[in-house]
Scaffold this motif. Structure first.
Motif, PDB file in Angstrom:
ATOM      1  N   ARG A 534      -2.770   7.694  -7.694  1.00 29.70           N
ATOM      2  CA  ARG A 534      -2.356   6.716  -6.679  1.00 29.70           C
ATOM      3  C   ARG A 534      -3.372   5.617  -6.436  1.00 29.70           C
ATOM      4  N   GLU A 537      -2.245   1.937  -6.248  1.00 26.60           N
ATOM      5  CA  GLU A 537      -1.269   1.498  -5.245  1.00 26.60           C
ATOM      6  C   GLU A 537      -1.933   0.548  -4.253  1.00 26.60           C
ATOM      7  N   TYR A 540      -4.118   1.674  -0.907  1.00 27.16           N
ATOM      8  CA  TYR A 540      -4.469   3.093  -0.978  1.00 27.16           C
ATOM      9  C   TYR A 540      -5.986   3.215  -1.108  1.00 27.16           C
TER      10      TYR A 540
END
Length: 592
Positions: A534, A537, A540
């Motif tokens: 992740r 992202e 994030y």
């Protein structure tokens, strides 16, 4: 089949003719040789009798001529052959057919030489005096008188022998012609019996070729042709089963293709469209009936699609692209072009998969535009706050220390918000592909050295060692500003998350002739394995407190990922807690 029948008949007749002809020639030659040998043996016996019965004389040569000539003529009446008496020195003493006085010396004749040397002399030649082919046989005779003749010779014309050979040849020819007629009839009957079953098998094979899998051969014999008929029937049974399975599979495949939500177009290696499902017809606005079997360029589609298909057929590699289509309606399509290599064999064509992503991209665009609009609206008041803070920082206040502290905070926050808004706008532009790439050849040695130099001051503040390893002679086609943004963003990220005294290194190497690899490694805090999928992202953060304290906006890696994808490259990351993190980027050397 008739031509095969005639060829078979002619072959059999020719073989028989050659065999009989060879046998006839052999027989004629054997007859001639045996006949001549028998005549020679008979003549030798007759000369032995003459040698034993004749009264040998010597004396005056004139008398000898008369005596031996009379004897030769008398003996001819009994032998039926020409008789010649020859003295040991080659002088002819008497001859039944010619005057011995006018005859040449015969010592050099072949039969005379052989008679003197081996006891019997034989020769066949044209007579110098008789002017015809004769057979000559001579034997030596031992006599008491010195002047007595030493050689007796008989000669006979071969006219009778030749006549016998001609008669035999005539008989052989007549017999051969008769045999030809019989052989031709028998050969034709045999060929007819062999070719009739083959004609039936051929007719059945033609019906099977025309997809009549019910055709069967009627087998009446169990010979090799009967086995061939059984094999044809077994082949027809197998083909019938296989075609039934193929038909069933085709129906299943057609059902699947026609009910897919994605469009499927198959193009062979020559550029001809071989398959097109119903969804592809709707998306492209063309009927499969009009396009299947024709070249893809005949479909009046937009240039980008034709260019992508041509690139896929030439490069034989997987391609992915998003193209906006305006016919039959405006929509955004995701195109995947996959090379076809059936069971590992040579390249057979490409498979084009059409997916309508208009709705998905519309939502993403709305979200990006929303963020851009909000950021734009926030930018003006934040800029104003920043301006007032600068003014206050430059003026007098009642409590200078407190005022300066608060104003410094206002300034820092406004600066961070300003960077955040800038990153949001940048990411929005990248995601919506509104940033055209200005491509140019970049020499890696100079480019990387300059990029690392720009980051040295930031690394020096934390006492972090910057290292680089560059393979010499590397070039890449890219947007230099965007590529520097990628490298510096990752270097800055490594410096921020590496403790003081650590190390950040950058290496560049070629992968074959088509790709180049960048690796940015640090000895920082590392990223937990659960967070690795992740980290690209937006917003994030693995460590939110540390990210904010370092001035990060949470958008840097997302921007890097999108810029790498704009360059048709890939980015990946490996990390271990407490050991460090390595980002790997692979870019094509040439941007097609």
């Amino acid at each position: 089949m008739n031509s095969f029948r005639m060829r078979l008949t002619l072959i059999m007749i020719t073989m028989i003719a050659l065999s009989v002809g060879a046998a006839g020639l052999f027989m004629a030659n054997s007859f001639k040789v045996n006949h001549i040998n028998a005549l020679e043996d008979n003549m030798v016996r007759e000369m032995n009798i003459i040698a034993a019965k004749i009264e040998w004389k010597s004396g005056d040569l004139t008398k000898l001529y008369a005596y031996y000539t009379n004897e030769a003529k008398e003996l001819k009446n009994y032998t039926g052959a020409r008789v010649t008496f020859i003295r040991s020195d080659g002088v002819v003493l008497g001859d039944s057919d010619w005057d011995p006085k006018s005859m040449d010396n015969h010592l050099g004749r072949v039969e005379v030489k052989e008679a003197i040397e081996s006891g019997t002399g034989r020769a066949i030649r044209a007579s110098g005096t008789a002017n015809q082919n004769n057979m000559y046989v001579a034997i030596p005779v031992e006599t008491a008188p010195i002047q007595a003749p030493k050689i007796i010779r008989l000669s006979m014309s071969l006219k009778e022998v030749d006549e016998s050979i001609r008669q035999l040849t005539l008989v052989l020819i007549v017999g051969l012609l008769g045999l030809f007629i019989v052989a031709a009839f028998i050969s034709y009957r045999i060929a007819l019996g062999l070719t009739r079953p083959l004609e039936q098998i051929t007719r059945v094979a033609q019906r099977i070729k025309n997809m009549d899998y019910q055709a069967r051969v009627k087998v009446s014999k169990q010979d090799e042709i009967g086995e061939l008929g059984h094999a044809i029937n077994a082949m027809a049974d197998s083909l019938q089963v296989q075609m039934s399975r193929i038909q069933q599979n085709e129906n299943q495949l057609e059902s699947v293709l026609n009910n897919m939500i994605n469009g499927i177009v198959m193009i062979d290696k020559n550029g001809k469209i071989v398959l097109m499902n119903r969804r592809a017809e709707l998306v492209l606005g063309f009927s499969a009936r009009d396009l299947v079997g024709r070249h893809y360029a005949e479909a009046k589609q937009q240039y980008e699609l034709s260019q992508m298909i041509q690139e896929g057929l030439t490069g034989q590699q997987h391609l992915r692209e998003e193209i906006t289509f305006y016919f039959p309606e405006e929509r955004l399509l995701e195109l995947n072009l996959v090379p076809i290599h059936p069971e590992g064999n040579e390249f057979a064509g490409v498979l084009l998969v059409l997916q309508d992503v208009s709705a998905i991209r519309r939502l993403e665009r709305m979200r990006s535009e929303f963020v851009a609009n909000v950021s734009h609206e926030l930018k003006t008041p934040i800029t104003a706050v920043k301006g007032f803070a600068e003014t206050l920082l430059g003026g007098a206040v009642d409590d200078p220390e407190t005022a300066r502290s608060f104003l410094q905070i206002i300034y820092d926050e406004s600066d961070r918000l300003n960077r955040l808004i800038g990153d949001i706008l940048e990411l929005s532009k990248i995601e919506s592909r509104r940033i055209p790439l200005v491509l140019s050849p970049i020499e890696m040695d100079t480019f990387i050295t300059k990029s690392v130099t720009l980051m040295e001051s930031e690394a020096a503040r934390k006492n972090i060692e910057l290292g680089m390893s560059i393979e010499p002679g590397l070039y890449v086609e890219a947007d230099e500003d965007r590529l520097r943004q990628i490298i510096m963003n990752l270097l800055s990220n490594g410096i921020n998350y590496t403790p003081e005294g650590g190390r950040v290194s950058l290496s560049v190497e070629g992968i074959g002739d088509d790709y180049i690899r960048f690796q940015i490694s640090d000895t920082g805090i590392g990223i937990p394995k659960k967070d690795l999928p992740r980290i690209f992202e937006r917003f994030y953060r693995v460590d939110k407190a540390r990210s904010r304290s370092s001035g990060g906006t949470g958008l840097g890696l997302s921007i890097v990922k999108h810029l790498v994808e704009l360059h048709r490259g890939t980015i990946s990351v490996t990390s271990s807690i407490g050991i460090g993190t390595t980002f790997t980027i692979e870019l094509p050397v040439i941007q097609n």
